[in-house]
Enzyme design. Structure first.
Site, PDB file in Angstrom:
ATOM      1  N   SER A  26       0.869  -1.163   0.000  1.00  0.00           N
ATOM      2  CA  SER A  26       0.000   0.000   0.000  1.00  0.00           C
ATOM      3  C   SER A  26       0.910   1.217   0.000  1.00  0.00           C
ATOM      4  O   SER A  26       1.847   1.294  -0.788  1.00  0.00           O
ATOM      5  CB  SER A  26      -0.936  -0.029   1.209  1.00  0.00           C
ATOM      6  OG  SER A  26      -1.733   1.131   1.279  1.00  0.00           O
ATOM      7  N   TYR A  36      -4.613   7.551  -6.870  1.00  0.00           N
ATOM      8  CA  TYR A  36      -3.664   6.684  -6.154  1.00  0.00           C
ATOM      9  C   TYR A  36      -4.171   6.383  -4.746  1.00  0.00           C
ATOM     10  O   TYR A  36      -4.182   5.230  -4.315  1.00  0.00           O
ATOM     11  CB  TYR A  36      -2.304   7.369  -6.112  1.00  0.00           C
ATOM     12  CG  TYR A  36      -1.209   6.560  -5.449  1.00  0.00           C
ATOM     13  CD1 TYR A  36      -0.607   5.497  -6.116  1.00  0.00           C
ATOM     14  CD2 TYR A  36      -0.765   6.874  -4.169  1.00  0.00           C
ATOM     15  CE1 TYR A  36       0.406   4.762  -5.524  1.00  0.00           C
ATOM     16  CE2 TYR A  36       0.245   6.141  -3.566  1.00  0.00           C
ATOM     17  CZ  TYR A  36       0.832   5.090  -4.243  1.00  0.00           C
ATOM     18  OH  TYR A  36       1.834   4.365  -3.654  1.00  0.00           O
ATOM     19  N   LYS A  79      -5.184   2.846  -3.088  1.00  0.00           N
ATOM     20  CA  LYS A  79      -4.461   2.314  -1.929  1.00  0.00           C
ATOM     21  C   LYS A  79      -5.363   2.170  -0.710  1.00  0.00           C
ATOM     22  O   LYS A  79      -5.187   1.220   0.070  1.00  0.00           O
ATOM     23  CB  LYS A  79      -3.260   3.199  -1.614  1.00  0.00           C
ATOM     24  CG  LYS A  79      -2.155   3.134  -2.675  1.00  0.00           C
ATOM     25  CD  LYS A  79      -1.654   1.713  -2.914  1.00  0.00           C
ATOM     26  CE  LYS A  79      -0.432   1.680  -3.817  1.00  0.00           C
ATOM     27  NZ  LYS A  79       0.034   0.303  -4.093  1.00  0.00           N
TER      28      LYS A  79
END
Length: 278
Positions: free
Chosen positions: A134, A148, A152
């Site tokens: 992650s 992003y 994550k």
């Protein structure tokens, strides 16, 4: 005891550092990349302990083939590392839906696809360790990194559920949350867009910071690799592991602010319950 690893995104960045770290201590590795020619030097250096394979993490058949190659070559799969990913910088308003989908496809669905490919093997074995890369951005939402961070944060939730489901089957799960490391992630692997002037103090600031930060990150990729190899050898590894002083500091500050906000709004939160006996 020698382990059999499969690492996605082995050609560069933390994936490359981890591939070298795994092989250096005598483990066996399926090193994967979209272009496996970038991994030829690993074969030259480590011989039969490494198998290189083409892997597009967003392709189910490619993922199944890579996992099968590990079992065909080495007889089992002990450790899967979902590392492949990237993250551009730009405002939500100016990021196209195609860019959103592309980042989420690689960073989140890539992790889900490769994990699902490996699960039947590990379930039948009765053991295995799935290590999900992650980011500190999976705990804190940084301006300019919405696709992003969305991916994550998805990896975090997916992996927490995964740990609860497969733990009783003998399969361990660890979520790795790196801060800034001196790889090409903040350089050639990232597109930086400062965007329109209205976002100067948020997204623009992040893009400029990213440019200035590149090459000055506190994290040492080789030390990160050593930490991950260490965790993979533990009988009781952590569910989450922050990597880097910047990651630890940022998450501790964020968690403290979140706890303070929860306390401030506690009365309104609990007010939505039925009255006792209701």
């Amino acid at each position: 005891m020698s382990q059999v690893w499969l690492i996605t995104g082995s050609s560069r960045g933390l994936g490359r550092a981890l591939a070298e770290g795994v092989l250096a201590v005598g483990h066996k590795l399926v090193a994967t990349a979209r272009n496996p020619s970038q991994l030829e030097d690993l074969k030259q250096r480590f011989g039969d302990n490494v198998l290189t394979a083409t892997l597009d993490v967003a392709d189910e058949r490619s993922a199944a083939s890579a996992v099968k190659s590990a079992v065909d070559r080495f007889g089992r799969l002990d450790v899967l590392v979902n590392n492949a990913g990237y993250g551009d910088v730009g405002s939500i308003e100016d990021t196209s839906l195609a860019d959103f989908r592309a980042q989420i496809e690689t960073n989140l669905f890539g992790t889900i696809i490769v994990t699902k490919a490996a699960l039947p093997i590990m379930r039948e074995q009765g053991f295995g360790h799935i290590i999900q890369f992650s980011s500190v951005g999976g705990r804190i939402g940084p301006a300019g990194r919405a696709p992003y961070a969305a991916a994550k944060w998805g990896v975090e939730g997916f992996s927490e559920v995964l740990a609860k489901e497969v733990g009783p089957l003998g399969i361990k799960v660890t979520i790795i949350e790196p801060g800034g490391f001196r790889t090409d992630f903040a350089g050639s692997s990232t597109t930086l867009r400062e965007g329109r002037p209205e976002y100067e103090d948020t997204v623009g600031k992040m893009a400029r910071y990213q440019r200035d930060y590149n090459g000055r990150q506190p994290g040492d990729p080789a030390k990160a690799a050593a930490a991950v190899v260490h965790v993979a050898g533990l009988a009781e590894p952590p569910l989450r592991l922050l990597l880097g002083s910047d990651a630890l500091r940022g998450v501790e500050q964020n968690d403290a602010a979140r706890a303070k906000e929860h306390a401030a709004w506690r009365e309104l939160s609990v007010s939505t319950d039925f009255e006792p006996g209701g």
